[in-house]
Scaffold this motif. Structure first.
Motif, PDB file in Angstrom:
ATOM      1  N   ASN A 129      11.811   7.216  -8.870  1.00 55.17           N
ATOM      2  CA  ASN A 129      10.881   7.060  -9.992  1.00 55.17           C
ATOM      3  C   ASN A 129      10.464   5.604 -10.178  1.00 55.17           C
ATOM      4  O   ASN A 129       9.295   5.312 -10.452  1.00 55.17           O
ATOM      5  CB  ASN A 129      11.504   7.610 -11.277  1.00 55.17           C
ATOM      6  N   GLU A 130      11.408   4.675 -10.019  1.00 53.80           N
ATOM      7  CA  GLU A 130      11.087   3.254 -10.147  1.00 53.80           C
ATOM      8  C   GLU A 130      10.114   2.805  -9.055  1.00 53.80           C
ATOM      9  O   GLU A 130       9.121   2.121  -9.334  1.00 53.80           O
ATOM     10  CB  GLU A 130      12.366   2.418 -10.066  1.00 53.80           C
ATOM     11  N   LEU A 131      10.369   3.201  -7.831  1.00 52.82           N
ATOM     12  CA  LEU A 131       9.493   2.785  -6.726  1.00 52.82           C
ATOM     13  C   LEU A 131       8.077   3.329  -6.876  1.00 52.82           C
ATOM     14  O   LEU A 131       7.106   2.673  -6.498  1.00 52.82           O
ATOM     15  CB  LEU A 131      10.085   3.218  -5.384  1.00 52.82           C
ATOM     16  N   ASN A 132       7.947   4.511  -7.444  1.00 43.91           N
ATOM     17  CA  ASN A 132       6.627   5.110  -7.650  1.00 43.91           C
ATOM     18  C   ASN A 132       5.747   4.280  -8.585  1.00 43.91           C
ATOM     19  O   ASN A 132       4.531   4.437  -8.584  1.00 43.91           O
ATOM     20  CB  ASN A 132       6.754   6.540  -8.170  1.00 43.91           C
ATOM     21  N   GLN A 133       6.331   3.409  -9.365  1.00 39.85           N
ATOM     22  CA  GLN A 133       5.547   2.536 -10.239  1.00 39.85           C
ATOM     23  C   GLN A 133       4.824   1.455  -9.443  1.00 39.85           C
ATOM     24  O   GLN A 133       3.865   0.866  -9.927  1.00 39.85           O
ATOM     25  CB  GLN A 133       6.455   1.893 -11.288  1.00 39.85           C
ATOM     26  N   PHE A 134       5.293   1.189  -8.203  1.00 40.02           N
ATOM     27  CA  PHE A 134       4.693   0.144  -7.375  1.00 40.02           C
ATOM     28  C   PHE A 134       3.632   0.681  -6.418  1.00 40.02           C
ATOM     29  O   PHE A 134       2.761  -0.063  -5.988  1.00 40.02           O
ATOM     30  CB  PHE A 134       5.777  -0.575  -6.557  1.00 40.02           C
ATOM     31  N   GLY A 135       3.726   1.942  -6.045  1.00 45.18           N
ATOM     32  CA  GLY A 135       2.776   2.516  -5.096  1.00 45.18           C
ATOM     33  C   GLY A 135       3.293   3.839  -4.568  1.00 45.18           C
ATOM     34  O   GLY A 135       4.393   4.277  -4.920  1.00 45.18           O
ATOM     35  N   PRO A 136       2.500   4.459  -3.686  1.00 43.49           N
ATOM     36  CA  PRO A 136       2.921   5.749  -3.124  1.00 43.49           C
ATOM     37  C   PRO A 136       4.212   5.614  -2.321  1.00 43.49           C
ATOM     38  O   PRO A 136       4.343   4.713  -1.495  1.00 43.49           O
ATOM     39  CB  PRO A 136       1.757   6.134  -2.208  1.00 43.49           C
ATOM     40  N   VAL A 137       5.153   6.515  -2.583  1.00 41.37           N
ATOM     41  CA  VAL A 137       6.456   6.495  -1.919  1.00 41.37           C
ATOM     42  C   VAL A 137       6.541   7.668  -0.946  1.00 41.37           C
ATOM     43  O   VAL A 137       6.280   8.809  -1.322  1.00 41.37           O
ATOM     44  CB  VAL A 137       7.606   6.593  -2.944  1.00 41.37           C
ATOM     45  N   ILE A 138       6.887   7.356   0.288  1.00 39.55           N
ATOM     46  CA  ILE A 138       7.159   8.369   1.289  1.00 39.55           C
ATOM     47  C   ILE A 138       8.617   8.198   1.654  1.00 39.55           C
ATOM     48  O   ILE A 138       9.012   7.166   2.189  1.00 39.55           O
ATOM     49  CB  ILE A 138       6.260   8.226   2.534  1.00 39.55           C
ATOM     50  N   GLY A 139       9.421   9.182   1.330  1.00 35.88           N
ATOM     51  CA  GLY A 139      10.845   9.045   1.561  1.00 35.88           C
ATOM     52  C   GLY A 139      11.466  10.310   2.104  1.00 35.88           C
ATOM     53  O   GLY A 139      10.862  11.386   2.055  1.00 35.88           O
ATOM     54  N   VAL A 140      12.663  10.148   2.625  1.00 35.32           N
ATOM     55  CA  VAL A 140      13.445  11.274   3.120  1.00 35.32           C
ATOM     56  C   VAL A 140      14.837  11.190   2.503  1.00 35.32           C
ATOM     57  O   VAL A 140      15.234  10.153   1.986  1.00 35.32           O
ATOM     58  CB  VAL A 140      13.546  11.257   4.668  1.00 35.32           C
ATOM     59  N   ASP A 197       0.821  -1.214   0.000  1.00 34.84           N
ATOM     60  CA  ASP A 197       0.000   0.000   0.000  1.00 34.84           C
ATOM     61  C   ASP A 197       0.854   1.263   0.000  1.00 34.84           C
ATOM     62  O   ASP A 197       0.458   2.289  -0.538  1.00 34.84           O
ATOM     63  CB  ASP A 197      -0.930  -0.004   1.225  1.00 34.84           C
ATOM     64  N   TYR A 198       2.018   1.175   0.651  1.00 40.28           N
ATOM     65  CA  TYR A 198       2.967   2.285   0.699  1.00 40.28           C
ATOM     66  C   TYR A 198       4.380   1.725   0.650  1.00 40.28           C
ATOM     67  O   TYR A 198       4.616   0.580   1.029  1.00 40.28           O
ATOM     68  CB  TYR A 198       2.847   3.097   1.999  1.00 40.28           C
ATOM     69  N   ILE A 199       5.303   2.599   0.238  1.00 38.35           N
ATOM     70  CA  ILE A 199       6.725   2.288   0.281  1.00 38.35           C
ATOM     71  C   ILE A 199       7.395   3.411   1.054  1.00 38.35           C
ATOM     72  O   ILE A 199       7.218   4.591   0.723  1.00 38.35           O
ATOM     73  CB  ILE A 199       7.322   2.200  -1.137  1.00 38.35           C
ATOM     74  N   ILE A 200       8.127   3.050   2.100  1.00 39.20           N
ATOM     75  CA  ILE A 200       8.909   4.020   2.857  1.00 39.20           C
ATOM     76  C   ILE A 200      10.378   3.799   2.524  1.00 39.20           C
ATOM     77  O   ILE A 200      10.867   2.673   2.573  1.00 39.20           O
ATOM     78  CB  ILE A 200       8.688   3.855   4.377  1.00 39.20           C
ATOM     79  N   HIS A 201      11.067   4.894   2.186  1.00 38.23           N
ATOM     80  CA  HIS A 201      12.520   4.832   1.980  1.00 38.23           C
ATOM     81  C   HIS A 201      13.151   5.831   2.943  1.00 38.23           C
ATOM     82  O   HIS A 201      12.867   7.027   2.885  1.00 38.23           O
ATOM     83  CB  HIS A 201      12.882   5.166   0.538  1.00 38.23           C
ATOM     84  N   ALA A 202      14.016   5.335   3.826  1.00 37.95           N
ATOM     85  CA  ALA A 202      14.606   6.166   4.878  1.00 37.95           C
ATOM     86  C   ALA A 202      15.948   6.779   4.484  1.00 37.95           C
ATOM     87  O   ALA A 202      16.811   6.994   5.325  1.00 37.95           O
ATOM     88  CB  ALA A 202      14.741   5.358   6.168  1.00 37.95           C
ATOM     89  N   GLY A 203      16.134   7.073   3.217  1.00 39.70           N
ATOM     90  CA  GLY A 203      17.286   7.855   2.785  1.00 39.70           C
ATOM     91  C   GLY A 203      18.490   7.079   2.307  1.00 39.70           C
ATOM     92  O   GLY A 203      18.593   5.878   2.476  1.00 39.70           O
ATOM     93  N   ASP A 204      19.415   7.818   1.697  1.00 36.70           N
ATOM     94  CA  ASP A 204      20.578   7.299   0.974  1.00 36.70           C
ATOM     95  C   ASP A 204      20.146   6.467  -0.231  1.00 36.70           C
ATOM     96  O   ASP A 204      20.513   5.310  -0.391  1.00 36.70           O
ATOM     97  CB  ASP A 204      21.557   6.544   1.891  1.00 36.70           C
ATOM     98  N   TRP A 205      19.364   7.114  -1.059  1.00 38.51           N
ATOM     99  CA  TRP A 205      18.934   6.535  -2.340  1.00 38.51           C
ATOM    100  C   TRP A 205      20.124   6.537  -3.291  1.00 38.51           C
ATOM    101  O   TRP A 205      20.356   5.611  -3.981  1.00 38.51           O
ATOM    102  CB  TRP A 205      17.845   7.400  -2.981  1.00 38.51           C
ATOM    103  N   GLN A 206      20.764   7.662  -3.389  1.00 36.00           N
ATOM    104  CA  GLN A 206      21.897   8.032  -4.226  1.00 36.00           C
ATOM    105  C   GLN A 206      21.435   8.810  -5.463  1.00 36.00           C
ATOM    106  O   GLN A 206      21.973   9.853  -5.744  1.00 36.00           O
ATOM    107  CB  GLN A 206      22.760   6.846  -4.645  1.00 36.00           C
ATOM    108  N   THR A 207      20.457   8.294  -6.204  1.00 40.82           N
ATOM    109  CA  THR A 207      19.965   9.019  -7.385  1.00 40.82           C
ATOM    110  C   THR A 207      18.436   8.976  -7.426  1.00 40.82           C
ATOM    111  O   THR A 207      17.803   8.124  -6.806  1.00 40.82           O
ATOM    112  CB  THR A 207      20.498   8.420  -8.703  1.00 40.82           C
ATOM    113  N   VAL A 208      17.864   9.871  -8.217  1.00 36.04           N
ATOM    114  CA  VAL A 208      16.408   9.997  -8.315  1.00 36.04           C
ATOM    115  C   VAL A 208      15.770   8.851  -9.116  1.00 36.04           C
ATOM    116  O   VAL A 208      14.569   8.616  -9.017  1.00 36.04           O
ATOM    117  CB  VAL A 208      16.047  11.381  -8.906  1.00 36.04           C
TER     118      VAL A 208
END
Length: 161
Positions: free
Chosen positions: A45-56, A30-41
């Motif tokens: 964008n990829e995670l948004n294809q699976f569901g709402p992303v809440i990240g920092v 239902d949601y995806i949380i990413h707690a940082g250190d993605w490295q690139t955008v």
């Protein structure tokens, strides 16, 4: 409600793609949380294809991610408030910095990253959760991410692989 929790992916430096096990869990969340250190955008964008992303953002994230994301978020999931922060900084431990970030907020759960060390504990009635990393385990024995199941209560678990 199923929330997939990840952090410290460091992509594409540490991995070119997300692990298959994680991709399967992303299919029905239902949601995806990413707690940082993605490295690139691109990962955002990829995670948004699976569901709402809440990240920092974390300490290695560039300006493009900083223009999209904050350093602190609070997600209302059912009757619960979930605080999200990366946890980097100076002084104290990563966990203590993460907890202090939300002292002025009423939260039921705090999600943080930065250390790459999976943590699940309760402190003063608040679930404190670090999912580890699905792509950069450092000195951990296994890669990991987390799943929060939110219903009448919050249940947090690590998925190790």
């Amino acid at each position: 409600m199923k929330i997939v929790v990840i952090s410290d992916t460091h992509m594409p430096k540490k991995a070119k793609q997300l692990p298959e096990k994680l991709l399967i869990d992303l299919q029905d969340c239902d949601y995806i949380i990413h707690a940082g250190d993605w490295q690139t955008v691109e990962l955002y964008n990829e995670l948004n294809q699976f569901g709402p992303v809440i990240g920092v953002t974390g300490n290695v994230d560039g300006q493009e991610l900083k223009s999209l994301l904050k350093t602190k978020e609070i997600l209302q999931a059912g009757n619960f408030r979930i605080g999200i922060v990366h946890g980097h900084g100076t002084g104290k431990t990563t966990e203590k910095r993460a907890i202090e970030t939300f002292t002025a907020d009423e939260v039921d759960c705090i999600i943080y990253g930065h250390s790459h060390i999976p943590v699940l504990k309760e402190i003063d009635g608040v679930t404190v959760f670090n999912p580890g990393s699905p792509t950069d385990k450092r000195r951990q024995q296994q890669f990991s991410y987390g799943i929060l199941t939110v219903g009448e209560r919050i249940n947090a678990e690590h998925i190790f692989f």
